[in-house]
Design an enzyme around this catalytic site. Structure first.
Site, PDB file in Angstrom:
ATOM      1  NE  ARG A  17      47.647  44.618   6.294  1.00 53.43           N
ATOM      2  CZ  ARG A  17      47.211  45.700   6.925  1.00 53.43           C
ATOM      3  NH1 ARG A  17      48.021  46.698   7.169  1.00 53.43           N
ATOM      4  NH2 ARG A  17      45.943  45.794   7.307  1.00 53.43           N
ATOM      5  CD  GLU A  22      39.441  48.600  18.999  1.00 52.86           C
ATOM      6  OE1 GLU A  22      38.315  48.173  19.337  1.00 52.86           O
ATOM      7  OE2 GLU A  22      39.634  49.737  18.520  1.00 52.86           O
ATOM      8  CD  GLN A  40      51.770  45.852  39.016  1.00 58.71           C
ATOM      9  OE1 GLN A  40      51.673  46.624  39.968  1.00 58.71           O
ATOM     10  NE2 GLN A  40      52.296  44.650  39.136  1.00 58.71           N
ATOM     11  CG  ASP A  41      49.200  45.993  31.471  1.00 61.35           C
ATOM     12  OD1 ASP A  41      48.133  45.995  32.108  1.00 61.35           O
ATOM     13  OD2 ASP A  41      49.297  46.440  30.324  1.00 61.35           O
ATOM     14  CG  ASN A  42      51.622  41.853  36.783  1.00 61.04           C
ATOM     15  OD1 ASN A  42      52.322  42.842  36.954  1.00 61.04           O
ATOM     16  ND2 ASN A  42      50.695  41.499  37.638  1.00 61.04           N
ATOM     17  NE  ARG A  53      54.837  31.359  35.448  1.00 64.42           N
ATOM     18  CZ  ARG A  53      56.030  31.866  35.782  1.00 64.42           C
ATOM     19  NH1 ARG A  53      56.145  32.576  36.889  1.00 64.42           N
ATOM     20  NH2 ARG A  53      57.077  31.663  35.018  1.00 64.42           N
ATOM     21  CG  HIS A  56      49.855  32.918  43.003  1.00 63.06           C
ATOM     22  ND1 HIS A  56      50.677  32.972  41.900  1.00 63.06           N
ATOM     23  CD2 HIS A  56      50.392  31.976  43.814  1.00 63.06           C
ATOM     24  CE1 HIS A  56      51.672  32.104  42.039  1.00 63.06           C
ATOM     25  NE2 HIS A  56      51.512  31.483  43.196  1.00 63.06           N
ATOM     26  CE  LYS A  66      46.052  38.071  40.071  1.00 66.51           C
ATOM     27  NZ  LYS A  66      46.844  36.879  40.385  1.00 66.51           N
ATOM     28  CG  HIS A 113      45.006  33.785  38.118  1.00 67.72           C
ATOM     29  ND1 HIS A 113      46.274  34.132  37.715  1.00 67.72           N
ATOM     30  CD2 HIS A 113      44.362  33.345  37.019  1.00 67.72           C
ATOM     31  CE1 HIS A 113      46.377  33.921  36.409  1.00 67.72           C
ATOM     32  NE2 HIS A 113      45.232  33.436  35.969  1.00 67.72           N
ATOM     33  CE1 TYR A 126      49.031  38.883  37.028  1.00 69.76           C
ATOM     34  CE2 TYR A 126      50.230  37.575  35.423  1.00 69.76           C
ATOM     35  CZ  TYR A 126      50.105  38.088  36.700  1.00 69.76           C
ATOM     36  OH  TYR A 126      51.054  37.788  37.649  1.00 69.76           O
ATOM     37  CE  LYS A 163      54.913  33.069  45.515  1.00 70.90           C
ATOM     38  NZ  LYS A 163      54.680  34.447  45.061  1.00 70.90           N
ATOM     39  CG  ASP A 164      53.273  28.625  43.415  1.00 68.42           C
ATOM     40  OD1 ASP A 164      53.014  29.598  44.147  1.00 68.42           O
ATOM     41  OD2 ASP A 164      53.226  28.684  42.172  1.00 68.42           O
TER      42      ASP A 164
END
Length: 192
Positions: A17, A22, A40-42, A53, A56, A66, A113, A126, A163-164
Protein backbone atom coordinates in the site's frame (compact mmCIF):
# COMPACT_ATOMS: atom_id res chain seq x y z
CA UNK A 1 30.19 16.17 23.44
CA UNK A 2 28.15 15.64 20.29
CA UNK A 3 26.84 17.92 17.63
CA UNK A 4 24.06 20.24 18.83
CA UNK A 5 22.46 20.00 15.35
CA UNK A 6 21.03 16.53 14.67
CA UNK A 7 19.94 14.74 11.50
CA UNK A 8 17.29 12.12 12.19
CA UNK A 9 15.59 9.65 9.86
CA UNK A 10 12.46 8.03 11.25
CA UNK A 11 11.92 4.40 10.25
CA UNK A 12 9.42 3.69 7.51
CA UNK A 13 7.42 0.48 7.48
CA UNK A 14 6.32 -0.38 3.97
CA UNK A 15 4.06 -2.84 2.23
CA UNK A 16 2.11 -3.03 -1.03
CA UNK A 17 0.00 0.00 0.00
CA UNK A 18 2.95 2.34 0.64
CA UNK A 19 4.58 3.11 3.99
CA UNK A 20 3.93 4.29 7.57
CA UNK A 21 6.28 6.32 9.77
CA UNK A 22 6.21 7.75 13.28
CA UNK A 23 7.54 11.24 12.52
CA UNK A 24 7.94 12.30 16.14
CA UNK A 25 8.07 10.28 19.36
CA UNK A 26 9.24 12.43 22.29
CA UNK A 27 10.99 9.63 24.19
CA UNK A 28 12.83 8.30 21.14
CA UNK A 29 13.89 11.75 19.92
CA UNK A 30 15.09 12.65 23.44
CA UNK A 31 17.43 9.65 23.33
CA UNK A 32 19.06 11.34 20.32
CA UNK A 33 19.41 14.72 22.03
CA UNK A 34 16.14 16.32 20.92
CA UNK A 35 14.81 16.81 24.43
CA UNK A 36 12.71 19.96 24.15
CA UNK A 37 8.96 20.36 24.37
CA UNK A 38 7.47 21.51 21.08
CA UNK A 39 4.46 23.83 21.32
CA UNK A 40 3.66 24.83 17.74
CA UNK A 41 3.77 23.28 14.25
CA UNK A 42 4.41 25.44 11.17
CA UNK A 43 3.81 24.55 7.52
CA UNK A 44 5.22 26.42 4.53
CA UNK A 45 4.61 26.05 0.79
CA UNK A 46 7.06 27.41 -1.78
CA UNK A 47 6.14 27.20 -5.45
CA UNK A 48 9.33 28.16 -7.32
CA UNK A 49 12.65 26.32 -7.21
CA UNK A 50 15.24 28.60 -5.61
CA UNK A 51 12.92 29.99 -2.93
CA UNK A 52 15.03 30.93 0.09
CA UNK A 53 13.50 31.35 3.54
CA UNK A 54 15.93 32.60 6.15
CA UNK A 55 18.29 32.99 7.89
CA UNK A 56 15.72 33.29 10.72
CA UNK A 57 15.50 32.87 14.50
CA UNK A 58 13.56 34.19 17.48
CA UNK A 59 15.36 36.19 20.17
CA UNK A 60 15.18 35.82 23.92
CA UNK A 61 12.77 35.71 25.77
CA UNK A 62 11.06 33.52 23.14
CA UNK A 63 13.86 31.62 21.38
CA UNK A 64 12.90 28.58 19.33
CA UNK A 65 14.47 25.20 18.81
CA UNK A 66 13.18 23.66 15.54
CA UNK A 67 12.61 20.18 14.14
CA UNK A 68 12.29 20.51 10.35
CA UNK A 69 11.10 18.04 7.72
CA UNK A 70 10.10 18.26 4.06
CA UNK A 71 6.83 16.52 3.19
CA UNK A 72 6.68 17.39 -0.52
CA UNK A 73 9.51 18.30 -2.87
CA UNK A 74 13.05 18.94 -1.62
CA UNK A 75 15.17 21.47 0.26
CA UNK A 76 18.69 22.03 1.43
CA UNK A 77 18.27 22.96 5.09
CA UNK A 78 20.85 25.11 6.91
CA UNK A 79 21.72 25.63 10.57
CA UNK A 80 23.93 28.68 11.22
CA UNK A 81 25.75 28.95 14.56
CA UNK A 82 24.82 32.32 16.12
CA UNK A 83 26.02 31.62 19.67
CA UNK A 84 28.29 34.35 21.03
CA UNK A 85 31.68 32.86 22.00
CA UNK A 86 31.28 29.69 19.95
CA UNK A 87 34.41 28.51 18.09
CA UNK A 88 32.08 27.80 15.14
CA UNK A 89 30.23 31.17 15.27
CA UNK A 90 28.98 32.11 11.79
CA UNK A 91 29.61 28.62 10.39
CA UNK A 92 26.83 26.44 9.04
CA UNK A 93 25.85 22.82 8.60
CA UNK A 94 23.49 21.66 5.88
CA UNK A 95 21.41 18.61 5.01
CA UNK A 96 19.15 17.62 2.15
CA UNK A 97 15.60 17.03 3.33
CA UNK A 98 13.17 15.51 0.85
CA UNK A 99 9.76 13.90 0.96
CA UNK A 100 11.46 10.75 -0.31
CA UNK A 101 14.32 10.49 2.21
CA UNK A 102 12.23 11.47 5.27
CA UNK A 103 15.20 13.12 7.03
CA UNK A 104 14.57 15.68 9.77
CA UNK A 105 16.95 18.38 10.98
CA UNK A 106 16.95 19.49 14.62
CA UNK A 107 18.28 22.99 15.38
CA UNK A 108 18.60 23.96 19.05
CA UNK A 109 18.21 27.51 20.34
CA UNK A 110 21.11 29.67 19.18
CA UNK A 111 21.09 28.63 15.54
CA UNK A 112 19.72 30.56 12.61
CA UNK A 113 17.58 28.54 10.21
CA UNK A 114 17.29 28.79 6.45
CA UNK A 115 16.39 26.61 3.51
CA UNK A 116 16.33 26.74 -0.25
CA UNK A 117 13.90 24.76 -2.38
CA UNK A 118 15.45 22.45 -4.97
CA UNK A 119 12.14 21.14 -6.34
CA UNK A 120 8.94 22.95 -7.34
CA UNK A 121 5.90 23.06 -5.07
CA UNK A 122 7.80 22.18 -1.90
CA UNK A 123 6.14 21.89 1.49
CA UNK A 124 8.04 22.02 4.78
CA UNK A 125 6.72 21.24 8.26
CA UNK A 126 8.56 22.21 11.40
CA UNK A 127 7.96 22.03 15.11
CA UNK A 128 9.10 24.88 17.36
CA UNK A 129 9.74 25.01 21.10
CA UNK A 130 8.17 28.44 21.74
CA UNK A 131 5.22 30.27 20.26
CA UNK A 132 5.63 32.78 17.45
CA UNK A 133 6.48 36.19 18.91
CA UNK A 134 6.67 38.91 16.22
CA UNK A 135 8.57 41.30 18.53
CA UNK A 136 11.32 38.64 18.91
CA UNK A 137 11.84 37.94 15.20
CA UNK A 138 15.42 38.15 14.02
CA UNK A 139 17.56 37.21 11.10
CA UNK A 140 20.77 37.53 9.15
CA UNK A 141 21.04 38.12 5.40
CA UNK A 142 20.89 35.02 3.23
CA UNK A 143 23.93 36.16 1.19
CA UNK A 144 26.17 37.26 4.08
CA UNK A 145 29.79 36.82 2.90
CA UNK A 146 30.95 36.04 6.45
CA UNK A 147 28.69 32.96 6.48
CA UNK A 148 29.40 32.04 2.86
CA UNK A 149 26.57 29.68 1.95
CA UNK A 150 26.91 28.55 -1.67
CA UNK A 151 23.19 28.27 -2.39
CA UNK A 152 22.24 25.79 -5.14
CA UNK A 153 20.17 28.21 -7.20
CA UNK A 154 18.61 28.05 -10.66
CA UNK A 155 19.91 30.39 -13.38
CA UNK A 156 17.02 32.77 -12.61
CA UNK A 157 18.44 33.37 -9.10
CA UNK A 158 16.79 33.28 -5.69
CA UNK A 159 13.17 34.01 -4.81
CA UNK A 160 13.13 36.06 -1.58
CA UNK A 161 10.71 37.96 0.62
CA UNK A 162 11.10 41.72 1.02
CA UNK A 163 11.85 41.11 4.72
CA UNK A 164 14.73 38.72 3.95
CA UNK A 165 16.30 41.29 1.61
CA UNK A 166 16.64 43.81 4.46
CA UNK A 167 18.12 41.61 7.20
CA UNK A 168 21.53 42.66 8.60
CA UNK A 169 24.86 41.06 7.77
CA UNK A 170 26.53 38.95 10.46
CA UNK A 171 29.00 41.79 11.18
CA UNK A 172 26.02 44.08 11.97
CA UNK A 173 24.33 41.49 14.19
CA UNK A 174 24.79 41.40 17.96
CA UNK A 175 24.01 37.90 19.16
CA UNK A 176 21.78 37.35 22.17
CA UNK A 177 22.65 33.63 22.29
CA UNK A 178 25.53 32.21 24.34
CA UNK A 179 27.76 29.25 23.67
CA UNK A 180 27.30 26.24 25.97
CA UNK A 181 30.32 24.10 25.05
CA UNK A 182 29.14 22.12 22.02
CA UNK A 183 30.64 23.38 18.75
CA UNK A 184 28.86 22.85 15.45
CA UNK A 185 30.15 19.79 13.60
CA UNK A 186 29.41 18.49 10.10
CA UNK A 187 26.09 16.67 9.87
CA UNK A 188 26.54 12.98 10.62
CA UNK A 189 24.72 10.15 8.89
CA UNK A 190 21.03 10.08 9.76
CA UNK A 191 19.82 8.19 12.80
CA UNK A 192 16.41 6.64 13.21
Amino acid sequence: MGNPVKLITPKRYGDSRGWFSETYVATRWAQQGVDVMFVQDNHSFSGPVGTIRGIHFQKIPHPQAKLVRCIRGAIIDYAVDLRRGSPTYGQFAAAELTAENGHQLYLPVGFGHAFVTTAPDTEVLYKVSDFYAPDCEGGVRWDCPDIGIDWPLPASGPVLSDKDLTLPLLAQFESVFTYAGHPLEPIAAPQG
